[in-house]
Write a protein that holds these residues in place. Structure first.
Motif, short mmCIF file in Angstrom:
data_model
loop_
_atom_site.label_atom_id
_atom_site.label_comp_id
_atom_site.label_asym_id
_atom_site.label_seq_id
_atom_site.Cartn_x
_atom_site.Cartn_y
_atom_site.Cartn_z
N ILE A 1 0.96 -1.32 -0.15
CA ILE A 1 -0.12 -0.14 -0.02
C ILE A 1 0.88 1.31 0.02
O ILE A 1 1.95 1.40 0.90
CB ILE A 1 -0.80 0.02 1.30
CG1 ILE A 1 -1.83 -1.41 1.35
CG2 ILE A 1 -1.78 1.52 1.20
CD1 ILE A 1 -2.49 -1.51 0.05
N GLU A 2 0.70 2.06 -1.08
CA GLU A 2 1.40 3.23 -1.20
C GLU A 2 0.75 4.66 -1.54
O GLU A 2 -0.60 4.13 -1.87
CB GLU A 2 2.29 3.11 -2.46
CG GLU A 2 3.31 1.74 -2.52
CD GLU A 2 3.99 1.58 -3.75
OE1 GLU A 2 5.43 1.53 -3.58
OE2 GLU A 2 3.56 1.40 -4.78
N ASP A 3 1.45 5.68 -1.29
CA ASP A 3 0.55 6.96 -1.73
C ASP A 3 1.43 7.76 -2.46
O ASP A 3 2.94 7.43 -2.39
CB ASP A 3 -0.21 7.47 -0.57
CG ASP A 3 0.77 8.07 0.45
OD1 ASP A 3 1.94 8.10 0.14
OD2 ASP A 3 0.38 8.66 1.39
N VAL A 4 1.03 8.97 -3.20
CA VAL A 4 1.71 9.69 -3.93
C VAL A 4 1.41 10.97 -3.33
O VAL A 4 0.08 11.19 -3.35
CB VAL A 4 1.54 9.63 -5.24
CG1 VAL A 4 1.98 10.82 -5.97
CG2 VAL A 4 2.12 8.25 -6.02
N ALA A 5 2.31 11.89 -2.99
CA ALA A 5 2.12 13.24 -2.26
C ALA A 5 1.49 14.14 -3.41
O ALA A 5 2.13 14.06 -4.68
CB ALA A 5 3.09 13.78 -1.54
N TYR A 6 0.31 15.02 -3.27
CA TYR A 6 -0.06 16.10 -4.57
C TYR A 6 0.62 17.12 -4.45
O TYR A 6 0.66 17.85 -3.46
CB TYR A 6 -1.52 16.19 -4.39
CG TYR A 6 -2.23 16.65 -5.40
CD1 TYR A 6 -1.70 16.52 -6.73
CD2 TYR A 6 -3.31 17.40 -5.30
CE1 TYR A 6 -2.32 16.83 -8.00
CE2 TYR A 6 -3.90 18.09 -6.44
CZ TYR A 6 -3.39 17.69 -7.79
OH TYR A 6 -4.25 18.17 -8.96
N GLU A 7 1.63 17.26 -5.49
CA GLU A 7 2.65 18.35 -5.63
C GLU A 7 2.12 19.50 -6.33
O GLU A 7 1.56 19.22 -7.49
CB GLU A 7 4.05 17.69 -6.34
CG GLU A 7 4.68 16.65 -5.42
CD GLU A 7 5.45 17.26 -4.33
OE1 GLU A 7 6.35 18.08 -4.76
OE2 GLU A 7 5.19 16.81 -3.10
N PRO A 8 2.45 20.78 -6.09
CA PRO A 8 1.96 21.86 -7.13
C PRO A 8 2.65 21.38 -8.26
O PRO A 8 3.70 21.11 -8.49
CB PRO A 8 2.61 23.06 -6.16
CG PRO A 8 3.26 22.71 -5.03
CD PRO A 8 3.17 21.30 -4.83
N ALA A 9 1.81 21.65 -9.40
CA ALA A 9 2.11 21.29 -10.67
C ALA A 9 2.77 22.63 -11.56
O ALA A 9 2.24 23.73 -11.43
CB ALA A 9 0.80 21.06 -11.41
N ASN A 10 3.82 22.16 -12.22
CA ASN A 10 4.30 23.20 -13.06
C ASN A 10 4.82 22.46 -14.29
O ASN A 10 5.87 23.07 -14.66
CB ASN A 10 5.46 23.86 -12.29
CG ASN A 10 5.92 25.33 -12.71
OD1 ASN A 10 5.12 25.82 -13.65
ND2 ASN A 10 6.92 25.94 -12.41
N HIS A 11 3.73 21.77 -15.01
CA HIS A 11 4.21 21.00 -15.96
C HIS A 11 3.65 21.62 -17.20
O HIS A 11 3.41 20.68 -18.21
CB HIS A 11 3.78 19.72 -15.81
CG HIS A 11 4.06 18.95 -14.36
ND1 HIS A 11 5.33 19.28 -14.14
CD2 HIS A 11 3.25 18.29 -13.78
CE1 HIS A 11 5.31 18.68 -12.54
NE2 HIS A 11 4.17 18.18 -12.49
N GLY A 12 3.15 22.99 -17.35
CA GLY A 12 2.70 23.53 -18.61
C GLY A 12 1.59 22.75 -19.11
O GLY A 12 0.39 22.72 -18.65
N ARG A 13 1.80 22.12 -20.19
CA ARG A 13 0.71 21.51 -21.06
C ARG A 13 0.49 19.86 -20.63
O ARG A 13 -0.15 19.17 -21.33
CB ARG A 13 0.84 21.72 -22.54
CG ARG A 13 0.60 22.93 -23.05
CD ARG A 13 0.86 22.87 -24.60
NE ARG A 13 0.51 24.31 -25.18
CZ ARG A 13 1.37 25.25 -24.90
NH1 ARG A 13 2.54 25.21 -24.50
NH2 ARG A 13 1.22 26.55 -25.39
#
Ligand SMILES: Cc1cc2nc3c(=O)[nH]c(=O)nc-3n(C[C@H](O)[C@H](O)[C@H](O)COP(=O)(O)OP(=O)(O)OC[C@H]3O[C@@H](n4cnc5c(N)ncnc54)[C@H](O)[C@@H]3O)c2cc1C
Length: 374
Positions: free
Chosen positions: A264-276
């Motif tokens: 059981i794993e999770d992924v932190a929701y990070e501010p996105a700066n990925h443009g498109r």
């Protein structure tokens, strides 16, 4: 500026198919690629809370259009021997929103696939992504290339798209191993029912057709390599002191091949700066399954992103705009999930007492904000 015309969705899971369906509702089309060679779905079953069925309805998927499912009215908490700790009336709680349901994962995938009506390219993935001033250049695993206005990473917890845009987030192990499978529904089980033992839990959710979705977990200091050989026997041993319905469900499993095991794993929701390039679903914010909100959040992501893509002409800020719309709600669910995980880790007597005294209040705190639409 013109609206996004060339939208590439990477991953034909729940988030990806839901997005394709939501775009189609708005008269837009997307290309979908999927790494798996065919649309075979593992992962057994799903418990979908009211916020999730509301999102399904928005996508045109009424419960009646799911080939098979079971509406769940109650969540019952038992100790490992089957003594009742608490019961929560989820039917009443979600009444203005949508029902909670148990359903086979394949049924959800098939139905969303039909709504999306896209030709998924199977056996394909992305190798490189390069953001250009007006588009993203994509190179695929088969050596072909394309230009996209927007690329959507809907490729699950171990997302390649997340890695390719330089996302630093890595899945974190949450101290539990989980097993999922479908079994014959024991006659005593009619709603969501969890058996709680010391450092172990066994959840059953009927999915219709006499079958039950089982999710078992145990606390673990590290990731266990649970080979398929004798997996069923080991699970039976792990839960041998649990009440009869648990042992019966396990006894009805015919082959270890149907038992899916994963850390059981999770992924932190990070501010996105990925443009498109936008991440949705587990690729963006996988959580431990404790709150059973993964599907609801993936479906909501799809609806919100489709709305943004439909309204916005400027695709260069899509990732930021999406993050801005979703981050508060996702963070709130994550916080609640973490609290529930901590409660699961309490000594059994403290956990059981909390449930006996406060189960309905805890449930309300966990889910109240999700009664409002995304
Ligand atoms: C043990 C467990 C039990 C759970 N139970 C529930 C539950 O009862 N209710 C609930 O709401 N949620 C539950 N969840 C969470 C839920 O499964 C996820 O939140 C949901 O599946 C997310 O959907 P997704 O489309 O984002 O990702 P996924 O379902 O993982 O789909 C990703 C898709 O992308 C494909 N893919 C992966 N990599 C690539 C690549 N590089 N290129 C192309 N395609 C790729 C995959 O093959 C897959 O088809 C559970 C999770 C776990 C771990």
């Amino acid at each position: 500026m013109t609206k996004a015309q060339r939208i590439l969705i990477v991953g034909a899971g729940i988030a990806g198919l839901a997005l394709a369906a939501a775009l189609r509702q708005r008269g837009m089309v997307a290309d979908v690629i999927e790494r798996a060679p065919s649309p075979v779905v593992g992962g057994a079953g799903l418990y979908i809370v009211g916020a999730g069925t509301r999102a399904l309805r928005e996508l045109g998927v009424a419960e009646s259009s799911l080939r098979e499912h079971q509406v769940i009215d109650t969540q019952t908490f038992l100790n490992h021997r089957g003594a009742r700790l608490a019961e929560v009336n989820v039917d009443r709680f979600w009444s203005g929103c949508g029902p909670c349901i148990g359903v086979a994962r394949t049924v959800v995938h098939q139905t969303l696939g039909e709504r999306a009506a896209v030709q998924t390219r199977f056996g394909a993935t992305v190798q490189t992504l390069q953001q250009q001033p007006n588009h993203v250049e994509v190179r695929f695993s088969d050596g072909t290339a394309a230009a996209s206005d927007v690329v959507v990473g809907a490729d699950g917890i171990h997302s390649s798209v997340r890695r390719l845009v330089g996302g630093a987030t890595q899945p974190r192990f949450r101290g539990q191993m989980g097993w999922r499978f479908l079994a014959k529904c024991p006659e005593q089980i009619s709603g969501w029912t969890v058996f709680l033992g010391a450092a172990r839990a066994f959840l059953m959710v009927p999915i219709g057709g006499g079958r039950v979705y089982c999710y078992a977990d145990r606390a673990s200091a590290g990731v266990i390599d649970d080979t398929r050989d004798e997996r069923l026997e080991r699970l039976q041993q792990l839960f041998e002191d649990f009440a009869a319905p648990v042992r019966d469900a396990l006894a009805s499993v015919e082959s270890p091949d149907v038992i899916h095991c994963a850390p059981i794993e999770d992924v932190a929701y990070e501010p996105a700066n990925h443009g498109r390039v936008v991440l949705i679903g587990d690729a963006a914010h996988a959580m431990s399954p404790n709150m059973a909100c993964g599907v609801a959040m993936a479906l909501e992501d799809a609806l919100v992103l489709a709305d943004i893509l439909h309204r916005n002409a400027d695709t260069s800020q899509i990732a930021n705009e999406f993050f801005r719309r979703r981050c508060a709600r996702i963070e709130r669910v994550r916080l609640q999930t973490d609290q529930r995980d901590r409660m699961r880790g309490l000594p059994a007597f403290a956990r059981d007492l909390s449930l006996r005294l406060f189960a309905s209040r805890i449930y309300r705190n966990n889910y109240q904000p999700l009664l409002l639409p995304a």
